[in-house]
Motif scaffolding. Structure first.
Motif, PDB file in Angstrom:
ATOM      1  N   THR A 150      -3.854  -1.984  -8.864  1.00 48.05           N
ATOM      2  CA  THR A 150      -4.094  -0.442  -8.898  1.00 48.05           C
ATOM      3  C   THR A 150      -4.599  -0.225  -7.327  1.00 48.05           C
ATOM      4  OG1 THR A 150      -6.461  -0.730  -9.757  1.00 48.05           O
ATOM      5  CG2 THR A 150      -4.473  -0.338 -11.225  1.00 48.05           C
ATOM      6  N   PHE A 151      -4.841   0.829  -7.086  1.00 52.92           N
ATOM      7  CA  PHE A 151      -5.608   0.954  -5.585  1.00 52.92           C
ATOM      8  C   PHE A 151      -6.966   0.214  -5.760  1.00 52.92           C
ATOM      9  CE2 PHE A 151      -9.033   3.304  -3.440  1.00 52.92           C
ATOM     10  CZ  PHE A 151      -8.348   3.154  -2.158  1.00 52.92           C
ATOM     11  N   TRP A 152      -7.668   0.261  -6.921  1.00 58.13           N
ATOM     12  CA  TRP A 152      -9.045  -0.191  -6.626  1.00 58.13           C
ATOM     13  C   TRP A 152      -9.004  -1.807  -6.964  1.00 58.13           C
ATOM     14  CZ3 TRP A 152     -12.416   2.707  -5.019  1.00 58.13           C
ATOM     15  CH2 TRP A 152     -12.170   4.185  -5.049  1.00 58.13           C
TER      16      TRP A 152
ATOM     17  N   ALA B  67      -8.177  -2.662  -3.396  1.00 56.44           N
ATOM     18  CA  ALA B  67      -9.752  -2.235  -2.515  1.00 56.44           C
ATOM     19  C   ALA B  67     -10.579  -3.732  -2.776  1.00 56.44           C
ATOM     20  CB  ALA B  67     -10.202  -0.946  -2.879  1.00 56.44           C
TER      21      ALA B  67
ATOM     22  N   ILE C 110       0.744  -1.124   0.066  1.00 57.81           N
ATOM     23  CA  ILE C 110       0.126   0.070   0.037  1.00 57.81           C
ATOM     24  C   ILE C 110       0.874   1.001   0.078  1.00 57.81           C
ATOM     25  CG2 ILE C 110      -1.760   1.247   1.189  1.00 57.81           C
ATOM     26  CD1 ILE C 110      -2.817  -1.481   2.413  1.00 57.81           C
TER      27      ILE C 110
ATOM     28  N   SER D 266      -7.061   5.169   4.464  1.00 55.99           N
ATOM     29  CA  SER D 266      -8.261   5.142   5.596  1.00 55.99           C
ATOM     30  C   SER D 266      -9.305   4.280   4.877  1.00 55.99           C
ATOM     31  CB  SER D 266      -8.682   6.777   5.536  1.00 55.99           C
ATOM     32  OG  SER D 266      -7.643   7.553   6.222  1.00 55.99           O
ATOM     33  N   VAL D 267      -9.557   4.419   3.391  1.00 55.99           N
ATOM     34  CA  VAL D 267     -10.598   3.845   2.852  1.00 55.99           C
ATOM     35  C   VAL D 267     -10.188   2.232   2.967  1.00 55.99           C
ATOM     36  CG1 VAL D 267     -11.477   3.229   0.347  1.00 55.99           C
ATOM     37  CG2 VAL D 267     -11.145   5.556   1.026  1.00 55.99           C
ATOM     38  N   LEU D 268      -9.004   1.843   2.646  1.00 60.63           N
ATOM     39  CA  LEU D 268      -8.615   0.343   2.798  1.00 60.63           C
ATOM     40  C   LEU D 268      -8.801  -0.102   4.109  1.00 60.63           C
ATOM     41  CD1 LEU D 268      -5.304   0.236   0.670  1.00 60.63           C
ATOM     42  CD2 LEU D 268      -7.798  -0.617   0.050  1.00 60.63           C
TER      43      LEU D 268
ATOM     44  N   GLN E 111      -6.741   7.195   0.780  1.00 62.10           N
ATOM     45  CA  GLN E 111      -6.700   5.999   0.401  1.00 62.10           C
ATOM     46  C   GLN E 111      -6.505   5.088   1.588  1.00 62.10           C
ATOM     47  OE1 GLN E 111      -4.058   6.364  -3.051  1.00 62.10           O
ATOM     48  NE2 GLN E 111      -5.719   6.350  -4.602  1.00 62.10           N
TER      49      GLN E 111
ATOM     50  N   ALA F 249      -0.043   4.824  -1.871  1.00 62.55           N
ATOM     51  CA  ALA F 249      -1.400   5.366  -1.408  1.00 62.55           C
ATOM     52  C   ALA F 249      -1.362   6.664  -0.566  1.00 62.55           C
ATOM     53  CB  ALA F 249      -2.394   4.296  -0.785  1.00 62.55           C
ATOM     54  N   SER F 250      -2.334   7.650  -1.076  1.00 61.08           N
ATOM     55  CA  SER F 250      -2.425   8.728  -0.068  1.00 61.08           C
ATOM     56  C   SER F 250      -3.014   8.359   1.192  1.00 61.08           C
ATOM     57  CB  SER F 250      -3.467   9.870  -0.705  1.00 61.08           C
ATOM     58  OG  SER F 250      -4.369   9.161  -0.818  1.00 61.08           O
TER      59      SER F 250
END
Length: 433
Positions: free
Chosen positions: A121-123, A126, A55, A67-69, A65, A61-62
């Motif tokens: 990718t991030f998504w 996720a 990550i 926090s979302v994960l 991002q 990741a920012s």
């Protein structure tokens, strides 16, 4: 639903209580269950290092991002916890464990494929995180109500203690082992290694021999919402489970507050070095293991209610000590010792409390409502923790870290008082209320 009511599911073919439970690891069904849980816990602790590297260093990741994960691992409990718990009272729990382990192995194996094909990718991460969160929810919802089918009820506290011991060892040794393996194997192979370990746990779970009676069919006109409501009524109207649940929820509120600010308080205000912080966490692992070793004896000598109260009260001490800890120009040996001792006592208390708490719940509730009772408590705990983490940020901003930790300690004290001023305080393992 009143405690005195006698619904059909209240007739439970559980074994009678005997004086001295035998070592649970000598019982083949539990030995397989414990082995699978230990292997999975070790794999999760190892791959946790790879997830952090993936990550932060690979995806870059920012903060948003990340926090979302982090939230995606909790979201399944918030939206599906009660539903899955109700399903586990009408499904084969052992089969669910096997299927979820297979699913988790496939999800973990997908990560190295994504890395090697350039599709990471991030998504996509996720999506894998969310899938793993749902599968973990199903696995947890099946494991807790299955355990009373694997060991006699008088052995539940010992069984939960054995599981707690192996989880503590895995949580303590796993990250260090994961860091070493990450250097040797690289990120893709480390995820593949965890996938293999998870597949091994699926094989072990498939070999468990357990008598699971066919769940009763739902009566005409009833749907899953009725099952969920019945589980909640049972939990919060029960003479001893109600105060136990309320105490757990209160404890989770305090825990969410102190754990949210602990790292930043220790590293920024107390100014401990990263290696000193890591050393303090290691002492916590030792305390947790020792607490799990002591839990069966404490529960047998004091009874379930008093053991839970002692552990709840003990956890107040380390956080009060940290709330009044002096802030110096640097960590210093005395300050490091204080933080390490606080983590040791905190995890020691949890190690004593968890097996007594979980074992008592499992011994009291009939088999046919175990899934709903556990999911009710677990889901509310997650909601409370989520809210508490947000509250911690507000408190720390308005009042500072010391007062925030002191408020957390006061909430821990309230959780202990709920136990001592309720029928739970006199409850013993094996009570059938």
């Amino acid at each position: 639903m009143d405690d005195d009511a006698d619904p059909a599911w209240a007739v439970d073919p559980a074994p009678a209580v005997v004086a001295r439970p035998r070592e649970v690891l000598r019982q083949p069904a539990f030995a397989l269950f414990w082995s699978a849980s230990t292997v999975r816990a070790l794999g999760s602790a190892i791959s946790g290092v790879a997830f952090n590297v993936l990550i932060v260093s690979v995806l870059h990741a920012s903060a948003a991002q990340i926090s979302v994960l982090s939230a995606l691992s909790v979201v399944p409990y918030l939206f599906l916890g009660l539903v899955v718990g109700a399903l586990m009272d009408r499904r084969r729990r052992q089969r669910t464990l096997v299927l979820t382990s297979v699913g988790r192995a496939l999800a973990l194996a997908a990560i190295p494929v994504l890395i090697l094909t350039g599709a990471l990718t991030f998504w996509t991460v996720a999506t894998v995180t969310l899938v793993l969160g749902v599968l973990v929810l199903f696995a947890d919802s099946a494991a807790q109500p299955l355990l009373p089918r694997l060991v006699p009820r008088e052995s539940l506290i010992l069984a939960n203690a054995r599981l707690g011991q192996s989880d503590t060892v895995a949580g303590t040794a796993g990250p260090a082992l994961g860091g070493a393996l990450l250097t040797l194997l690289g990120t893709p192979l480390l995820f593949a290694f965890d996938a293999v370990l998870t597949a091994v746990s699926a094989v072990l779970q498939s070999r468990i021999r357990v008598d699971e009676p066919a769940p009763a069919s739902r009566a005409p006109g009833r749907h899953i919402g009725h099952d969920i409501a019945e589980g909640m009524r049972y939990t919060y109207r029960h003479r001893t489970l109600r105060p136990l649940a309320l105490s757990i929820h209160t404890w989770f509120l305090g825990n969410s507050i102190v754990t949210t600010v602990f790292a930043v308080f220790v590293l920024r205000q107390l100014r401990l070095q990263p290696w000193e912080y890591g050393l303090a966490l290691a002492f916590g692992g030792v305390g947790g293991f020792l607490g799990a070793l002591l839990a069966p004896r404490v529960g047998a000598r004091l009874g379930a209610g008093r053991a839970i109260f002692v552990a709840r009260a003990l956890v107040v001490v380390p956080w009060l000590a940290l709330a009044v800890a002096p802030v110096g120009a640097g960590g210093g040996t005395a300050l490091v010792a204080l933080v390490a001792s606080a983590q040791f006592v905190y995890c020691l208390a949890m190690g004593v409390e968890d097996p007594n708490d979980t074992g008592y719940r499992q011994s009291v509730a009939p088999d046919a409502i175990q899934g709903r009772m556990n999911s009710t408590i677990r889901t509310v705990n997650r909601v409370v923790f989520f809210v508490g983490a947000l509250v911690a940020g507000v408190l720390a901003t308005c009042f500072g870290y010391r007062i925030t930790i002191g408020i957390g300690a006061a909430i821990f004290a309230a959780a202990a008082l709920i136990v001592v001023f309720s029928p739970l305080f006199a409850a013993r393992h094996g009570d059938r209320l």
